[in-house]
Design an enzyme around this catalytic site. Sequence first.
Site, mmCIF file in Angstrom:
data_model
loop_
_atom_site.group_PDB
_atom_site.id
_atom_site.type_symbol
_atom_site.label_atom_id
_atom_site.label_comp_id
_atom_site.label_asym_id
_atom_site.label_seq_id
_atom_site.Cartn_x
_atom_site.Cartn_y
_atom_site.Cartn_z
ATOM 1 N N LYS A 54 -7.326 6.416 -19.422
ATOM 2 C CA LYS A 54 -7.554 6.976 -20.749
ATOM 3 C C LYS A 54 -6.282 6.828 -21.598
ATOM 4 C CE LYS A 54 -11.388 7.949 -18.659
ATOM 5 N NZ LYS A 54 -11.647 9.215 -18.002
ATOM 6 N N ASP B 58 -5.960 18.813 -14.195
ATOM 7 C CA ASP B 58 -6.276 17.495 -14.747
ATOM 8 C C ASP B 58 -5.851 17.520 -16.215
ATOM 9 O OD1 ASP B 58 -7.499 15.286 -15.979
ATOM 10 O OD2 ASP B 58 -9.200 15.305 -14.588
ATOM 11 N N ARG C 169 0.829 -1.214 0.000
ATOM 12 C CA ARG C 169 0.000 0.000 0.000
ATOM 13 C C ARG C 169 0.865 1.267 0.000
ATOM 14 N NH1 ARG C 169 -2.070 2.147 4.475
ATOM 15 N NH2 ARG C 169 -2.207 0.165 5.586
ATOM 16 N N TYR D 279 -14.992 17.575 -15.525
ATOM 17 C CA TYR D 279 -15.333 16.160 -15.658
ATOM 18 C C TYR D 279 -16.438 15.829 -14.640
ATOM 19 C CZ TYR D 279 -14.889 11.117 -15.293
ATOM 20 O OH TYR D 279 -15.162 9.776 -15.252
HETATM 21 C C1 PLP Z 1 -12.082 9.589 -16.759
HETATM 22 C C2 PLP Z 1 -11.661 10.888 -16.188
HETATM 23 C C3 PLP Z 1 -11.475 11.051 -14.811
HETATM 24 C C4 PLP Z 1 -11.743 9.929 -13.826
HETATM 25 O O1 PLP Z 1 -10.879 8.876 -14.016
HETATM 26 P P1 PLP Z 1 -11.239 7.352 -13.613
HETATM 27 O O2 PLP Z 1 -10.010 6.621 -14.016
HETATM 28 O O3 PLP Z 1 -12.467 6.991 -14.369
HETATM 29 O O4 PLP Z 1 -11.462 7.365 -12.145
HETATM 30 C C5 PLP Z 1 -11.040 12.283 -14.360
HETATM 31 N N1 PLP Z 1 -10.820 13.313 -15.204
HETATM 32 C C6 PLP Z 1 -11.002 13.200 -16.540
HETATM 33 C C7 PLP Z 1 -10.743 14.365 -17.403
HETATM 34 C C8 PLP Z 1 -11.428 11.984 -17.072
HETATM 35 O O5 PLP Z 1 -11.625 11.883 -18.386
#
Ligand code: PLP
Length: 398
Positions: free
Chosen positions: A211, A186, A61, A114
């Site tokens: 992604k 982000d 962890r 998001y």
């Molecule tokens: C998908 C996404 C998230 C969340 O990510 P997860 O891996 O689904 O928890 C956060 N920010 C953006 C811009 C995203 O496309």
Amino acid sequence: MTDFRANLRPGTRAVHVPQPVVDNSRPIAMPIYQTSGFTFDDPAVMAEAMGRPDGAFVYGRYSNPTVRSLEQAVADLEGAVAGVATGSGMGAINIVLLGLLKPGDHLVAQNSLYGGTAAMLGELTARFGITVTYVPGDDPAALRAAVRPETRLVYLETISNPMTLVADLPGMCAQARELGLVSVVDNTFATPLLCRPIEHGADIVVHSATKYLGGHTDVVGGIAVFADTALYEKVWHFAIELGASADPFAAWLTLRGMQTLELRMERHCSNAAFLAARLAEHPAVAAVHWPGLPSHPSYEPAGKLLSGFGGVLSFDLAGGRAAGEAFMRSVRLALLAPSLGGVETLVLHPATTSHRSLTPEELRRSGIGEGTVRLAVGVEHPEDLWADLAQALRQPLQ
Ligand SMILES: *Cc1c(COP(=O)(O)O)cnc(C)c1O
């Protein structure tokens, strides 16, 4: 090692993954250290390792060699000092927000966030009294006007979903710094191949590794990387208490995907350019939203900030909701699915899926129409993709 790597281009650095050395072995590909912990000869060495994020590997962890390799690889690409990998993108966002904020604090966030992040900020307000003011992501004056004595943090997204608005990272981060606020970006939609927010003044960069970093629609993961060691250590301590750590197999899949990040991003971007141009000429399409089109409100700032316009675009069907639903039913190669950033092209109708909880007024404010379709463009041959979209656009409404 650092000096040598510093001169390599990002695509090369993504291929040559930094590896923590374990027992002086040097595997070419990073192995999966599928273990929950490590054993020691000396209890003092073990105690030391338990208290430090960069200490010896001790417990799964806290850290793991495969996970550490991913953290170093993303930190390296983003120009960060270190990173904390998590079980999902939301995990990365939460270790940062919960690790740095306390009840009574205020933050300024970009509007059109998001969906999961927007929902989380709602929770923080309702349950912890952490308040949020939303401002446009390209308006430093609005940021300055929103700041209060208890403001701690600014939260931005490099490219917004699904309207692909591009934030003014240099302007917003400089303003945040002047006001003594931590800036968090982000960078999921841009990836460090198209934009490195730390170079534009950001303190922390978060990703959904689910992604583009992973890129093959086979892993859920996240990561936060830090421009500054003090912020890193604070968030690392909180993350191990929260238990948001990445699993070594998930980290390994992400690392493996990242080695082809540059190749994939080039194709995502060129495919998106091709489809955006075709869609813009089609009579069934009222508008195309992609920052590489001169008609897009972010076209100019995107050209300065990004080294490619990204693989996500959206378009408005002239026929509204019925046309959107007919289109979703008619695509064959493109898949009707959530998420983005994988090799396969995915389509989504935000008004009835990802943004269904928004009121008509909120939808209008975020620019999403009843006929808006989001396209997460994959790496297939562009002519095959266009043939599929064109046949779906020809389908009669039902
Ligand atoms: C998908 C996404 C998230 C969340 O990510 P997860 O891996 O689904 O928890 C956060 N920010 C953006 C811009 C995203 O496309």
